[in-house]
Design a protein around this motif. Structure first.
Motif, PDB file in Angstrom:
ATOM      1  N   PRO A   6     -17.238 100.349 -61.701  1.00 24.59           N
ATOM      2  CA  PRO A   6     -17.679 101.691 -61.335  1.00 24.59           C
ATOM      3  C   PRO A   6     -17.700 101.898 -59.813  1.00 24.59           C
ATOM      4  N   VAL A   7     -17.392 103.110 -59.397  1.00 22.29           N
ATOM      5  CA  VAL A   7     -17.391 103.472 -57.985  1.00 22.29           C
ATOM      6  C   VAL A   7     -18.747 104.067 -57.616  1.00 22.29           C
ATOM      7  N   ALA A   8     -19.248 103.685 -56.449  1.00 22.54           N
ATOM      8  CA  ALA A   8     -20.490 104.238 -55.898  1.00 22.54           C
ATOM      9  C   ALA A   8     -21.671 104.088 -56.852  1.00 22.54           C
ATOM     10  N   SER A   9     -21.707 102.969 -57.569  1.00 23.58           N
ATOM     11  CA  SER A   9     -22.809 102.669 -58.483  1.00 23.58           C
ATOM     12  C   SER A   9     -23.176 101.204 -58.344  1.00 23.58           C
ATOM     13  N   ALA A  10     -24.474 100.935 -58.297  1.00 26.81           N
ATOM     14  CA  ALA A  10     -24.929  99.547 -58.272  1.00 26.81           C
ATOM     15  C   ALA A  10     -24.714  98.953 -59.662  1.00 26.81           C
ATOM     16  N   VAL A  11     -24.116  97.759 -59.702  1.00 28.96           N
ATOM     17  CA  VAL A  11     -23.873  97.094 -60.984  1.00 28.96           C
ATOM     18  C   VAL A  11     -24.296  95.635 -60.887  1.00 28.96           C
ATOM     19  N   GLU A  12     -24.625  95.072 -62.015  1.00 25.21           N
ATOM     20  CA  GLU A  12     -24.883  93.646 -62.124  1.00 25.21           C
ATOM     21  C   GLU A  12     -23.543  93.021 -62.483  1.00 25.21           C
ATOM     22  N   LEU A  13     -22.949  92.260 -61.570  1.00 29.00           N
ATOM     23  CA  LEU A  13     -21.606  91.715 -61.801  1.00 29.00           C
ATOM     24  C   LEU A  13     -21.516  90.915 -63.088  1.00 29.00           C
ATOM     25  N   LYS A  14     -22.564  90.149 -63.407  1.00 27.05           N
ATOM     26  CA  LYS A  14     -22.504  89.325 -64.615  1.00 27.05           C
ATOM     27  C   LYS A  14     -22.407  90.161 -65.889  1.00 27.05           C
ATOM     28  N   ASP A  15     -22.788  91.430 -65.824  1.00 28.40           N
ATOM     29  CA  ASP A  15     -22.716  92.297 -66.991  1.00 28.40           C
ATOM     30  C   ASP A  15     -21.343  92.962 -67.136  1.00 28.40           C
ATOM     31  N   GLN A  16     -20.453  92.742 -66.197  1.00 32.15           N
ATOM     32  CA  GLN A  16     -19.134  93.379 -66.220  1.00 32.15           C
ATOM     33  C   GLN A  16     -18.100  92.596 -67.027  1.00 32.15           C
ATOM     34  N   VAL A  17     -18.479  91.409 -67.510  1.00 30.62           N
ATOM     35  CA  VAL A  17     -17.597  90.583 -68.347  1.00 30.62           C
ATOM     36  C   VAL A  17     -18.474  89.923 -69.412  1.00 30.62           C
ATOM     37  N   SER A  18     -17.945  89.820 -70.643  1.00 28.37           N
ATOM     38  CA  SER A  18     -18.749  89.338 -71.770  1.00 28.37           C
ATOM     39  C   SER A  18     -18.243  87.998 -72.301  1.00 28.37           C
ATOM     40  N   TYR A  19     -19.188  87.200 -72.788  1.00 26.20           N
ATOM     41  CA  TYR A  19     -18.839  85.948 -73.457  1.00 26.20           C
ATOM     42  C   TYR A  19     -18.173  86.237 -74.794  1.00 26.20           C
ATOM     43  N   GLN A  20     -17.180  85.413 -75.142  1.00 23.83           N
ATOM     44  CA  GLN A  20     -16.530  85.470 -76.451  1.00 23.83           C
ATOM     45  C   GLN A  20     -16.447  84.040 -76.972  1.00 23.83           C
ATOM     46  N   PRO A  21     -16.798  83.804 -78.235  1.00 22.93           N
ATOM     47  CA  PRO A  21     -16.773  82.441 -78.776  1.00 22.93           C
ATOM     48  C   PRO A  21     -15.402  81.775 -78.616  1.00 22.93           C
ATOM     49  N   GLY A  22     -15.411  80.558 -78.054  1.00 22.81           N
ATOM     50  CA  GLY A  22     -14.200  79.760 -77.930  1.00 22.81           C
ATOM     51  C   GLY A  22     -13.174  80.279 -76.942  1.00 22.81           C
ATOM     52  N   GLN A  23     -13.600  81.141 -76.016  1.00 21.45           N
ATOM     53  CA  GLN A  23     -12.639  81.766 -75.102  1.00 21.45           C
ATOM     54  C   GLN A  23     -13.116  81.766 -73.656  1.00 21.45           C
ATOM     55  N   ILE A  24     -12.163  82.034 -72.780  1.00 21.40           N
ATOM     56  CA  ILE A  24     -12.437  82.395 -71.397  1.00 21.40           C
ATOM     57  C   ILE A  24     -11.980  83.842 -71.258  1.00 21.40           C
ATOM     58  N   VAL A  25     -12.894  84.706 -70.871  1.00 23.58           N
ATOM     59  CA  VAL A  25     -12.587  86.124 -70.701  1.00 23.58           C
ATOM     60  C   VAL A  25     -12.525  86.407 -69.205  1.00 23.58           C
ATOM     61  N   SER A  26     -11.514  87.172 -68.778  1.00 20.35           N
ATOM     62  CA  SER A  26     -11.415  87.520 -67.357  1.00 20.35           C
ATOM     63  C   SER A  26     -11.257  89.017 -67.191  1.00 20.35           C
TER      64      SER A  26
END
Length: 107
Positions: A6-26
């Protein structure tokens, strides 16, 4: 140019990508000839095998615990910690538990 954030919005970086079982998500935020910024979420036990990069790479742990191996030496990272992987040095990344990181590579 930045993307996927998002532009011009405070974000929690860790919330911008999600865990998936058995995977690496980028999620790529920037990719050009000078810099690359990517968020990663590793499920426990997932890894990026040993390789080298043409640029210096900074890993910032956003969540969980990960292990970064540089030149055969293992380093454990927890949330808030960072490590620099120098260009043209073999390195690998492993999720000791679920692990989120931001990777910034400067070419």
């Amino acid at each position: 140019m930045m993307k996927n954030i998002p532009v011009a919005s405070a974000v929690e970086l860790k919330d911008q990508v999600s865990y998936q079982p058995g995977q690496i998500v980028s999620k790529t935020l920037v990719q050009n000839s000078a810099v690359s910024i990517t968020l990663f979420a590793f499920d426990k036990g997932e890894e990026i095998s040993t390789h080298e990069s043409g640029g210096d790479a900074l890993v910032l742990c956003l969540d969980g615990k990960g292990e970064v191996t540089i030149d055969g030496v293992k380093h454990e990272l927890a949330a808030g910690e960072a490590i620099l992987m120098p260009a043209r040095h073999p390195h690998a990344v492993y999720g000791k538990e679920q692990f989120k990181m931001m990777l910034t590579v400067v070419f």
